[in-house]
Design an enzyme around this catalytic site. Structure first.
Site, PDB file in Angstrom:
ATOM      1  N   GLY A  10      21.660 -43.981 -18.744  1.00  0.00           N
ATOM      2  CA  GLY A  10      19.951 -44.409 -18.342  1.00  0.00           C
ATOM      3  C   GLY A  10      20.642 -45.114 -17.250  1.00  0.00           C
ATOM      4  N   ARG A  71      21.054 -37.809 -19.108  1.00  0.00           N
ATOM      5  CA  ARG A  71      22.735 -37.168 -20.305  1.00  0.00           C
ATOM      6  C   ARG A  71      21.791 -35.671 -20.801  1.00  0.00           C
ATOM      7  NH1 ARG A  71      22.263 -42.887 -21.170  1.00  0.00           N
ATOM      8  NH2 ARG A  71      20.491 -43.845 -22.116  1.00  0.00           N
ATOM      9  N   ASP A 102      30.817 -45.836 -19.681  1.00  0.00           N
ATOM     10  CA  ASP A 102      31.825 -45.291 -20.027  1.00  0.00           C
ATOM     11  C   ASP A 102      31.508 -44.041 -20.960  1.00  0.00           C
ATOM     12  OD1 ASP A 102      31.058 -46.233 -22.792  1.00  0.00           O
ATOM     13  OD2 ASP A 102      32.820 -47.770 -23.306  1.00  0.00           O
ATOM     14  N   ASP A 129      28.486 -53.383 -21.151  1.00  0.00           N
ATOM     15  CA  ASP A 129      29.314 -52.459 -22.535  1.00  0.00           C
ATOM     16  C   ASP A 129      30.737 -51.783 -21.708  1.00  0.00           C
ATOM     17  OD1 ASP A 129      27.154 -50.716 -21.827  1.00  0.00           O
ATOM     18  OD2 ASP A 129      27.113 -49.948 -23.993  1.00  0.00           O
TER      19      ASP A 129
END
Ligand code: F6P
Length: 321
Positions: A10, A71, A102, A129
């Site tokens: 993203g 992606r 990650d 995150d």
């Protein structure tokens, strides 16, 4: 020495300042900077180009990323990773800065183990995150966009006696919702990491309404999948006309805040310094801990999943019961 940069996953605000800082800093250090366009997809397709000062002129204030992101399901397959490696080899590139989450770092780690390409990951995702870092690029800009939207929605809700449910992004992580609820003075905050006691909240809100409360703001993290249920609860249980706003992709764009520009500069300098150092090996990630940047091994970042700060959770407990 040649170092390439790419953005993966993203997109977020702060990527452009990082790309600019990367080119400027490499050139100052007499390193040849390269762009890999379109993330890991571009590495497979060979959309790689030597970067110049002129490429990054006037991009500091722009959201998104001028080298684009992607992606890449193809990168899970060895045959495509081999193609990606051959493309790097064609340009004499054996070290890479990757901006992303990650999942992208994990992919680069595997790539490093197979082909020896050194890399440094720069945490860049509005979700905040990633284990081991208190900050990911893009988060501050995103939080400011959510704050603006929430302030505007409050104007509406308070003027017309309504409840408003605001859904934030973040995947399975409630960080954006939690911080936004705290800084916006919301009445309700619903995140995946904490249970909400809806009976207790209903009692409290009904009593406040009797005492003259005229509106309710609820911030809901997308990962809970509770947006529609919260609307129904407010309408039927609390008895207030309710509207929902799914903030969506506005949270990923916008011109980067001062903090994101500064963090981009710091993250990039740490990353390039590390890759420049011939004594260092393997993959690393620049993390932000206790107001300091530092490099940690990739294994550390991938070893656990991110947990919300207990103190932040505690600050929001009255919005959950
Ligand atoms: O990871 C960033 C993020 O914006 C999440 O908050 C959101 O759930 C997801 O990406 C959206 O993904 P996509 O860009 O594939 O629609």
């Amino acid at each position: 020495m040649r170092i390439a940069i790419l953005c993966s996953g993203g997109d977020c605000a702060g990527m452009n300042p990082a790309v600019k800082q990367f080119v400027d800093y490499c050139l100052a250090e007499e390193i040849e900077p390269y762009f890999i366009y379109d993330g890991l997809e571009g590495m497979i397709d060979g959309t790689i180009k030597r970067a110049e000062y002129s490429d990054v002129a006037g991009i500091m204030h722009l959201g998104g990323t001028m080298i684009r992101s992607s992606r890449s399901p193809r990168f899970y397959e060895y045959a495509y990773r081999k193609e990606a490696y051959e493309n790097l080899q064609k340009h004499g590139i054996d070290r890479v800065v990757i901006l992303g989450g990650d999942g992208s770092f994990r992919a680069m780690h595997e790539f490093h183990q197979e082909f020896g390409v050194r890399f440094v990951g720069i945490p860049a995702t509005i979700d905040n995150d990633i284990y081991g870092t208190e900050y990911c690029l893009g988060v501050d800009t995103s939080l400011n966009i959510i704050r603006n939207a929430t302030d505007a929605i409050r104007d509406n809700a308070s003027s017309i006696k309504r409840a408003s449910v605001i859904e934030t992004m973040g995947r399975e992580c409630g960080y954006l919702a939690l911080v936004s609820a705290i800084v916006s003075g919301a009445e309700v905050c619903i995140i995946p990491e904490a249970e909400c006691d809806f009976n207790a909240l209903a009692l409290k809100l009904k009593s406040q309404l009797k005492q003259g409360r005229t509106y309710i703001i609820c911030v809901v993290a997308e990962g809970t999948k509770m947006t529609q249920k919260t609307v129904e609860w407010l309408e039927h249980e609390i008895g207030m006309e309710t509207r929902a706003t799914v903030l969506g992709y506005v949270q990923r764009g916008g011109n980067p805040t001062v903090f994101d520009r500064l963090m981009a500069a710091k993250f990039v300098e740490y990353a390039v310094d590390y890759l420049e150092d011939e004594t260092k090996e393997g993959g690393s990630v620049v993390v932000y801990q206790g107001s300091q940047c530092k490099l940690v091994p990739i294994d550390y970042v991938l070893s656990e999943s991110y947990q919300l700060d207990e103190k932040l959770l505690d600050m929001a407990k009255d919005m959950m019961r």
